[in-house]
Design a protein around this motif. Structure first.
Motif, PDB file in Angstrom:
ATOM      1  N   ALA A 272      14.235   9.226  30.421  1.00 13.22           N
ATOM      2  CA  ALA A 272      13.202   8.654  29.904  1.00 13.22           C
ATOM      3  C   ALA A 272      13.470   8.236  28.521  1.00 13.22           C
ATOM      4  O   ALA A 272      12.965   7.202  27.699  1.00 13.22           O
ATOM      5  N   ASP A 273      14.377   8.986  27.762  1.00 12.27           N
ATOM      6  CA  ASP A 273      14.503   9.343  26.370  1.00 12.27           C
ATOM      7  C   ASP A 273      15.027   7.944  25.787  1.00 12.27           C
ATOM      8  O   ASP A 273      14.309   7.506  24.675  1.00 12.27           O
ATOM      9  N   PRO A 274      16.064   6.996  26.399  1.00 11.06           N
ATOM     10  CA  PRO A 274      16.456   5.859  25.707  1.00 11.06           C
ATOM     11  C   PRO A 274      15.647   5.030  25.453  1.00 11.06           C
ATOM     12  O   PRO A 274      15.517   3.871  24.766  1.00 11.06           O
ATOM     13  N   TYR A 275      14.421   4.846  26.336  1.00  9.61           N
ATOM     14  CA  TYR A 275      13.383   4.046  26.618  1.00  9.61           C
ATOM     15  C   TYR A 275      12.223   4.221  25.592  1.00  9.61           C
ATOM     16  O   TYR A 275      11.153   3.482  25.677  1.00  9.61           O
ATOM     17  N   SER A 276      12.330   5.217  25.010  1.00 13.19           N
ATOM     18  CA  SER A 276      11.121   5.741  23.999  1.00 13.19           C
ATOM     19  C   SER A 276      11.704   6.037  22.559  1.00 13.19           C
ATOM     20  O   SER A 276      11.784   7.129  22.175  1.00 13.19           O
ATOM     21  N   PRO A 277      11.788   4.889  21.797  1.00 10.70           N
ATOM     22  CA  PRO A 277      12.503   4.987  20.496  1.00 10.70           C
ATOM     23  C   PRO A 277      11.802   5.728  19.687  1.00 10.70           C
ATOM     24  O   PRO A 277      12.534   6.378  18.667  1.00 10.70           O
ATOM     25  N   MET A 278      10.539   5.786  19.604  1.00  9.02           N
ATOM     26  CA  MET A 278       9.623   6.510  18.374  1.00  9.02           C
ATOM     27  C   MET A 278       9.633   7.877  18.826  1.00  9.02           C
ATOM     28  O   MET A 278       9.462   8.620  18.246  1.00  9.02           O
ATOM     29  N   ALA A 279      10.085   8.467  20.221  1.00 12.40           N
ATOM     30  CA  ALA A 279       9.785   9.854  20.573  1.00 12.40           C
ATOM     31  C   ALA A 279      10.951   9.991  21.406  1.00 12.40           C
ATOM     32  O   ALA A 279      10.610  10.056  22.709  1.00 12.40           O
ATOM     33  N   PRO A 280      12.129  10.278  20.989  1.00  9.47           N
ATOM     34  CA  PRO A 280      13.486  10.162  21.934  1.00  9.47           C
ATOM     35  C   PRO A 280      13.673  11.365  22.642  1.00  9.47           C
ATOM     36  O   PRO A 280      14.583  11.326  23.400  1.00  9.47           O
ATOM     37  N   THR A 281      12.763  12.194  22.794  1.00  7.63           N
ATOM     38  CA  THR A 281      12.809  13.589  23.700  1.00  7.63           C
ATOM     39  C   THR A 281      11.773  13.821  24.323  1.00  7.63           C
ATOM     40  O   THR A 281      10.445  13.581  23.784  1.00  7.63           O
ATOM     41  N   HIS A 282      11.704  14.412  25.336  1.00  9.75           N
ATOM     42  CA  HIS A 282      10.462  14.891  26.100  1.00  9.75           C
ATOM     43  C   HIS A 282       9.551  15.980  25.113  1.00  9.75           C
ATOM     44  O   HIS A 282       8.487  15.832  25.132  1.00  9.75           O
ATOM     45  N   ILE A 283      10.394  16.617  24.460  1.00 11.82           N
ATOM     46  CA  ILE A 283       9.643  17.621  23.682  1.00 11.82           C
ATOM     47  C   ILE A 283       8.864  16.805  22.336  1.00 11.82           C
ATOM     48  O   ILE A 283       7.845  17.283  22.173  1.00 11.82           O
ATOM     49  N   ALA A 284       9.668  15.680  22.074  1.00  5.98           N
ATOM     50  CA  ALA A 284       9.000  15.118  20.757  1.00  5.98           C
ATOM     51  C   ALA A 284       7.651  14.282  21.489  1.00  5.98           C
ATOM     52  O   ALA A 284       6.711  14.199  20.655  1.00  5.98           O
ATOM     53  N   ARG A 285       7.873  13.921  22.586  1.00  6.38           N
ATOM     54  CA  ARG A 285       6.751  13.012  23.410  1.00  6.38           C
ATOM     55  C   ARG A 285       5.479  14.136  23.618  1.00  6.38           C
ATOM     56  O   ARG A 285       4.455  13.596  23.217  1.00  6.38           O
ATOM     57  N   ARG A 286       5.878  15.164  23.729  1.00  6.18           N
ATOM     58  CA  ARG A 286       4.658  16.225  23.926  1.00  6.18           C
ATOM     59  C   ARG A 286       4.054  16.511  22.833  1.00  6.18           C
ATOM     60  O   ARG A 286       2.772  16.429  22.475  1.00  6.18           O
ATOM     61  N   PHE A 287       4.867  16.935  21.615  1.00  6.66           N
ATOM     62  CA  PHE A 287       4.266  17.342  20.600  1.00  6.66           C
ATOM     63  C   PHE A 287       3.876  16.260  19.613  1.00  6.66           C
ATOM     64  O   PHE A 287       2.632  16.272  19.041  1.00  6.66           O
ATOM     65  N   ASP A 288       4.518  15.062  19.539  1.00  3.99           N
ATOM     66  CA  ASP A 288       4.556  14.205  18.434  1.00  3.99           C
ATOM     67  C   ASP A 288       3.554  13.217  19.011  1.00  3.99           C
ATOM     68  O   ASP A 288       2.752  12.414  18.306  1.00  3.99           O
ATOM     69  N   GLU A 289       3.355  12.951  20.199  1.00  4.40           N
ATOM     70  CA  GLU A 289       2.516  11.830  20.916  1.00  4.40           C
ATOM     71  C   GLU A 289       1.058  12.588  21.457  1.00  4.40           C
ATOM     72  O   GLU A 289       0.110  12.158  21.138  1.00  4.40           O
ATOM     73  N   ASP A 290       1.507  13.203  22.467  1.00  3.32           N
ATOM     74  CA  ASP A 290       0.558  13.675  23.245  1.00  3.32           C
ATOM     75  C   ASP A 290      -0.575  14.670  22.336  1.00  3.32           C
ATOM     76  O   ASP A 290      -1.579  14.676  22.373  1.00  3.32           O
ATOM     77  N   ARG A 291       0.063  15.671  21.669  1.00  5.32           N
ATOM     78  CA  ARG A 291      -0.582  16.492  20.662  1.00  5.32           C
ATOM     79  C   ARG A 291      -0.979  16.093  19.461  1.00  5.32           C
ATOM     80  O   ARG A 291      -1.772  16.354  18.631  1.00  5.32           O
ATOM     81  N   GLU A 292       0.307  15.227  18.799  1.00  5.12           N
ATOM     82  CA  GLU A 292       0.117  14.989  17.457  1.00  5.12           C
ATOM     83  C   GLU A 292      -0.012  16.101  16.555  1.00  5.12           C
ATOM     84  O   GLU A 292      -0.735  15.888  15.480  1.00  5.12           O
ATOM     85  N   ILE A 293       0.492  17.090  17.061  1.00  7.60           N
ATOM     86  CA  ILE A 293       0.858  18.109  15.838  1.00  7.60           C
ATOM     87  C   ILE A 293       2.250  18.431  16.015  1.00  7.60           C
ATOM     88  O   ILE A 293       2.832  18.867  16.964  1.00  7.60           O
ATOM     89  N   PRO A 294       2.985  18.664  14.779  1.00  7.73           N
ATOM     90  CA  PRO A 294       4.402  18.630  14.807  1.00  7.73           C
ATOM     91  C   PRO A 294       4.636  20.298  15.328  1.00  7.73           C
ATOM     92  O   PRO A 294       3.758  21.183  15.211  1.00  7.73           O
TER      93      PRO A 294
END
Ligand SMILES: [Zn+2]
Length: 698
Positions: free
Chosen positions: A340-362
């Protein structure tokens, strides 16, 4: 949909978010992968639209074009389709933009609300105590009417219109600039975030399949305890006891503290089993198999010498190890997510999606908070207290010590009787809600307002809270009432779920923008529900728990946070290792997790347990099937303490609860600063633990 039980929530309509430095160029440069013609189209559009709407719109237009370029594919249309779309869909003046914003807000509320309504109705037979569920009821319950909404919205260009006109943001921007945004700006940010990724259906399907396969592996990973033998062939555990890894194994360690004769030997045996699972030295034949006896210390397996099932003793028994299936499963979830990474330009790894999107705490801040707990001097002090209560030095499995217990003046039977008399039916509970809310400090008016938005249903299971997604709908409190009336356990859960419903009502019906409905993440609604649950005795008209009892609860939470913080670090490090080694074999992944588990243990646990190289932190099954979910647990504890401490300070729970819940879905830090004056952090837990240690020592 928001369906919440204790630490359990499902979000169907994904209200996603963002991360990573936005790779969009502000100079009209189309992103990599965008159609070739886009650059010249953008130049043309910019000249034309700035001439029409004025220089003041240039920044917005450039941003919008760059954002659309992130997602536009050849089959969305050629250059002329694209140019027509931008010309007609760019809101070049404030009045048009306002209308667009208002309409999107209203209509997305309707979409979320009705999708959720369909889902709730379709699940009715599964969720409620309405008689037997038939096989087709399960299919209704599993149907997700909103599954294709994002796809549809890109196809009909509504998603493109949103990202052409409203800003996609990184977590960094939301953290730095968010505190100065107006509520409307926040609502615009959340609106755009719904469309910040466009993951193809086959990639999503791959993720779902990996999750299902890993989930099934975990669900069938039982240890037959009667067949664990020591060197003399002795059995410590009762016949037919079958424990799922890791939950049941861990809970058995907890229960064994009460067994004065064999408890310690049992706990040591379970630890050995867990370590063999992590290191994958467990004989394959010993997994979920009552046909063999297994000595987890020597690792010898033999045909079962005693039977507690229909399975006949095994033949051709060897102790060939499980072939790293555990880590093969983990790698499948990793590989599926990575697609899914290439389709998620604002959070291009699963780790970023978890922390930066789901949790919104770096991630760095989460790590720092967890380390603050792990390295606190209070760990050593609490460890000493546990040693003195146990009367022996700590052993590694004592990370699951459960001897901190609040005392109660009333027996469960007494409480059952009181509750059954008060609440013989769900209707009796429903009728009493305004009264219960007034006891929690809500004014008669506010109590009536909230109560009129809650419907009580008889639950099939133990209970859950299902919030609404539009203001015309009500929140549902699902609770279990036996034929003989509600019992205390049911009441305790109902009060917790009612806490969710009250939060759900304020954060939907009383928030200023429905685009901001809800709370920052699951931990927040859980924390608010725990505030209610903690007052259940007072709601029955009984005295509140005394200071000592509350201190025991605090220490129990602190020790649990200390334990799960390390597990969260292992989970996070494992995902990083996988990203650094995307072609790793299951055996390499195993070695990495073993190494990481030892490393985290040696750094934070060995100083109090006086034992090196323990791998127990790697045993959690969530690591295999839950996609980097574990950090939510320790963060949840920290948030719960912050909110509880604030409630104590404020004194009057009702108005304070409403003030907090109406903030809606901003970042966790912003929410927490508004609620308590401080960002999310471990200070409240540590301060409460410090006081609790002094109280129990008295
Ligand atoms: Zn809950």
């Amino acid at each position: 949909m928001r369906w919440i039980c204790v630490f359990f929530s499902i979000v169907i309509i994904s209200i996603s978010s963002t991360a990573q430095e936005n790779s969009l160029s502000n100079k009209g440069e189309p992103p990599v992968g965008a159609p070739q013609w886009m650059k010249s189209s953008n130049t043309r559009l910019e000249t034309e639209l700035i001439a029409e709407y004025g220089e003041v719109q240039r920044m917005r237009l450039q941003r919008g074009l760059a954002q659309v370029g992130q997602f536009w594919r050849d089959d969305d249309g050629d250059a002329s389709t694209y140019e027509d779309f931008v010309r007609t869909s760019f809101a070049g003046d404030q009045a048009t933009l306002d209308s667009m914003f208002t309409r999107y807000e209203q209509l997305l509320e309707q979409l979320d609300g009705h999708m959720h309504e369909i889902n709730r109705e379709f699940r009715q037979q599964m969720d409620l105590d309405l008689g037997p569920a038939l096989p087709f009821d399960e299919a209704f319950g599993g149907y997700d009417p909103s599954a294709h909404v994002i796809d549809d919205f890109f196809k009909n260009k509504l998603a493109f219109t949103a990202v052409l006109n409203f800003p996609l943001t990184t977590l960094d921007q939301r953290l730095k600039e968010g505190p100065n945004w107006t509520r409307r700006q926040w609502a615009e940010v959340r609106l755009a975030q719904r469309f910040d990724k466009r993951v193809p259906a086959d990639v999503n399907l791959g993720i779902a399949q990996a999750e299902a396969a890993a989930g099934q592996y975990v669900a069938e990973y039982n240890i037959w305890m009667y067949h664990l033998v020591d060197e003399k062939g002795q059995r410590l555990f009762p016949a037919k006891m079958r424990l799922l890894s890791h939950w049941n194994l861990r809970d058995e360690i907890k229960a064994d503290y009460a067994d004065k004769d064999n408890g310690l030997a049992k706990q040591r045996t379970i630890r050995q089993v867990m370590e063999r699972i992590v290191t994958q030295t467990i004989p394959q034949i010993a997994v979920n198999n009552p046909a063999v006896d297994w000595n987890p210390f020597t690792n010898q397996v033999k045909p079962a010498a005693a039977s507690d099932s229909d399975t006949p003793p095994a033949r051709n028994v060897t102790n060939t190890a499980e072939p790293n299936t555990r880590y093969a499963m983990f790698l499948k979830t990793f590989q599926a997510s990575k697609r899914a990474d290439p389709y998620s330009p604002m959070a291009p790894t699963h780790i970023a999606r978890r922390f930066d999107e789901d949790r919104e705490i770096p991630e760095a801040r989460v790590k720092q908070m967890l380390e603050q707990v792990l390295t606190s001097p209070l760990v050593g002090q609490t460890a000493k207290l546990i040693e003195s209560r146990l009367g022996r030095p700590l052993e590694p499995f004592d990370i699951w010590y459960n001897g901190f217990r609040p005392g109660s003046k009333y027996s469960e039977a007494e409480l059952d009787q009181m509750v059954a008399k008060k609440y013989p039916t769900p209707e009796a509970y429903q009728k009493d809600i305004p009264n219960l809310l007034m006891k929690m400090g809500f004014s008669p008016d506010r109590a009536q307002h909230v109560a009129s938005n809650i419907v009580v249903d008889p639950a099939r299971g133990s209970g859950h809270a299902m919030g609404a997604e539009m203001r015309a709908e009500k929140a549902h409190l699902r609770t279990r009432v036996e034929k003989t009336g509600m019992n205390y356990k049911g009441f305790n859960i109902a009060v917790h779920e009612m806490g969710h419903n009250v939060e759900q009502t304020f954060s939907l019906n009383d928030v200023d923008h429905t685009l901001l409905k809800g709370v920052p993440n699951t931990a927040f609604t859980e924390a608010l529900a725990f505030v209610f649950q903690g007052h259940d005795l007072e709601l029955l008209g009984l005295p509140a728990p005394d200071e000592k009892s509350l201190a025991e609860k605090t220490l129990s939470d602190f020790w649990a946070t200390f334990e799960i913080a390390g597990v969260a670090l292992v989970d996070t490090a494992a995902w990083h290792w996988a990203y650094d080694h995307p072609n790793a074999t299951p055996a390499e992944m195993r070695d990495a997790v073993v190494h990481i588990s030892k490393d985290v243990w040696n750094r934070y646990y060995a100083p109090v347990f006086h034992k090196q190289d323990v791998v127990l932190l790697g045993v959690y099954s969530h690591m295999i099937d839950s996609f980097l979910y574990l950090p939510d647990y320790p963060i949840g504890h920290l948030i719960a303490f912050q909110i509880e401490e604030q409630m104590k300070k404020a004194g009057n729970i009702g108005p304070e609860f409403e003030r907090m819940a109406k903030m809606g879905q901003v970042t966790p830090d912003l929410w927490m600063i508004h609620a308590t004056g401080r960002p999310v952090g471990p200070e409240a837990l540590l301060e409460a633990t410090d006081i609790a240690l002094k109280q129990v020592r008295q």
